[in-house]
Write a protein that holds these residues in place. Sequence first.
Motif, PDB file in Angstrom:
ATOM      1  N   LYS A   1      -6.120   4.260   0.249  1.00  0.00           N
ATOM      2  CA  LYS A   1      -4.867   3.515   0.130  1.00  0.00           C
ATOM      3  C   LYS A   1      -4.766   2.956  -1.283  1.00  0.00           C
ATOM      4  CE  LYS A   1      -4.699   2.129   4.948  1.00  0.00           C
ATOM      5  NZ  LYS A   1      -5.836   2.846   5.497  1.00  0.00           N
TER       6      LYS A   1
ATOM      7  N   TYR B   1      -0.230   5.319   1.039  1.00  0.00           N
ATOM      8  CA  TYR B   1      -1.325   6.162   1.506  1.00  0.00           C
ATOM      9  C   TYR B   1      -0.781   7.505   1.958  1.00  0.00           C
ATOM     10  CZ  TYR B   1       0.146   5.118   6.249  1.00  0.00           C
ATOM     11  OH  TYR B   1       0.870   5.013   7.387  1.00  0.00           O
TER      12      TYR B   1
ATOM     13  N   ILE C   1       0.801  -1.215   0.000  1.00  0.00           N
ATOM     14  CA  ILE C   1       0.000   0.000   0.000  1.00  0.00           C
ATOM     15  C   ILE C   1       0.836   1.268   0.000  1.00  0.00           C
ATOM     16  CG2 ILE C   1      -2.051  -0.983   1.110  1.00  0.00           C
ATOM     17  CD1 ILE C   1      -1.023   0.257   3.756  1.00  0.00           C
TER      18      ILE C   1
END
Length: 86
Positions: free
Chosen positions: A42, A12, A10
């Motif tokens: 995300k 983010y 991920i």
Amino acid sequence: TGVQTCALPIFYIGMAEPQMFDMCVFDFNNRLIFRSDKYDAKWKGFCGSSVCPEGIYRVVISYKYSGDKSLKYARKSVKLINNSNR
């Protein structure tokens, strides 16, 4: 600006919740591959239903906090690496 290395799964943005938010991720051919208006979104490193290839991706964020007169913009280059290949 520098390049941030981002390992799957991920990427983010950590920030306080703005009144308005838009995050776009573009591939190296400048194609939009991810977009969200959720400030806590995300990006999981996918291009459609497949994992994106390793490389440099461009993230563009526009946001506005309550009381701001205009949108603010942030741009960042992200180097995506796939740890499963290591």
